[in-house]
Enzyme design. Structure first.
Site, PDB file in Angstrom:
ATOM      1  N   GLY A 112     -10.723   3.622  -6.344  1.00  0.00           N
ATOM      2  CA  GLY A 112      -9.739   4.101  -5.400  1.00  0.00           C
ATOM      3  C   GLY A 112     -10.257   5.305  -4.654  1.00  0.00           C
ATOM      4  N   ASN A 113      -9.452   5.840  -3.784  1.00  0.00           N
ATOM      5  CA  ASN A 113      -9.821   7.068  -3.105  1.00  0.00           C
ATOM      6  C   ASN A 113      -8.584   7.944  -2.981  1.00  0.00           C
ATOM      7  OD1 ASN A 113      -8.576   5.853  -0.715  1.00  0.00           O
ATOM      8  ND2 ASN A 113     -10.437   4.631  -0.727  1.00  0.00           N
TER       9      ASN A 113
END
Lengths: 236, 236
Positions: A39-40
């Site tokens: 994810g970010n």
């Protein structure tokens, strides 16, 4: 909720009345297995603020959102997506009828080469092969070349160094009309917080650094530029 | 908020009055670079429900939470952590004074071998070396062997196949008193939803499958078992 309906009514004769604005927001999650993902750090707050600012100016708004915990602005049509590939599909489908595309989502650049069908068990070590995700903006540029829409494309560059150089390179490579650059390592800017400090760079090379302000105020500033760009391009 | 204070007052003479319960909840995020991370799909809802159920029974509650978007139950002392290493440090510090440890967090098993100081630029391909994270429960077991606390340790097994076998193996390997097993691929169970379907397995091999119920009801069932285990071990 009442406030949302009032904002909508007030915006009905705004400068974006009759215009369709597509906004992307939030991160994408690229699965490693059914439980884990890459994810970010994106809260989606800047993108949701852009959707609200576009609604306030009378636009018809499509909000394409990655996994975030935020309320949909009243009046927006929301499309929830998980991965970069899902976001690409939604953006490409919606962009052809859009006057404006605001790509505020922090789309993953990389994804695992394979996603495993079962949870990987704890072990000694693991090598993950990552491959680039689909280039959403390249697909948008190809569609603009053939369909003439969207008239205005705004990109975002979240950087940790060489901010202006990286942002200008992205503006040119992707054929953007405007890029919103921010250094996410600066205090008060970037993820999770309610403020942001950005620099706007347009295709003519004009660089406008904005002071630290709320994400809502950043959204207002960007939409004002979008309205001006729409008049300049004579889009529609 | 008033409800929270009323629940606290009602619980004051509950079966866990004078007991300290440590609950972990949510995912951990293991950084790849300043922007990207490896995460896991955990909303933290089951862990927060456990904290509330322990408060309702009069316990002093420490809630060690990964990155989640949830309100702290009134009366709990919350410690926010990001990575598995930060969670380990918090759990080990708090566990020595705890009567009960409920490990509901979905701690990452793997993390990138190095975290890069700058954002990785989009490129052709990337290989990520992953290494196992610290084994939090092994550290807890070592502390219990020397300090005698926590009296009751409850683990969680989120599995995608061979549920009971995997859960029983974990119970024994980690020296748990009870394990809560759930198949996260089942409809209505696992992440993001408000319901769960779990099976409780204790150290004597007793297997108790619970029906599909709310995460609050699952928390009640687990806390009832914890109260019984605390009496049985004569802890405290």
């Amino acid at each position: 909720e009442i406030l949302g309906h009032i904002r909508r009514a007030l915006g009905r004769n705004g400068p974006l009345a009759g215009r369709r604005v597509v906004v992307t927001a939030g991160p994408t999650y690229e699965p490693i297995d059914p439980v884990r993902f890459i994810g970010n750090r994106s809260s989606g707050k800047q993108g949701f603020a852009l959707a609200q600012a576009a609604l306030d100016r009378g636009a018809e708004v499509v909000l394409i959102a990655g996994p975030v915990a935020l309320e949909t602005p009243i009046g927006a049509r929301r499309i929830d997506v998980g991965t970069a590939a899902e976001m690409a599909e939604a953006v490409w489908r919606e962009a052809e009828a859009a006057d404006v595309l605001l790509m505020a989502a922090a789309v993953a650049d990389y994804r695992p080469a394979q996603s495993r069908p079962f949870k990987i068990k704890r072990g000694e070590g693991l090598t993950l092969e990552l491959i680039p995700t689909v280039d959403i903006l390249a697909g948008v540029a190809a569609r603009r070349a053939s369909a003439g829409k969207p008239h205005v494309i705004v990109g975002f560059a979240a950087e940790t160094r060489d901010l202006l150089e990286n942002a200008q390179a992205k503006l040119q490579a992707k054929g953007l009309d405007l890029i919103v650059a921010n250094d996410v390592t600066e205090p008060g800017a970037g993820f999770a917080v309610d403020t942001n400090r950005v620099t706007l760079i347009d295709a003519r090379g004009r660089i406008e650094p904005l002071p630290l302000m709320s994400k809502a105020a950043v959204a207002e500033a960007i939409l004002d530029r979008v309205v001006a760009l729409l008049s300049a391009t004579g889009g529609g």
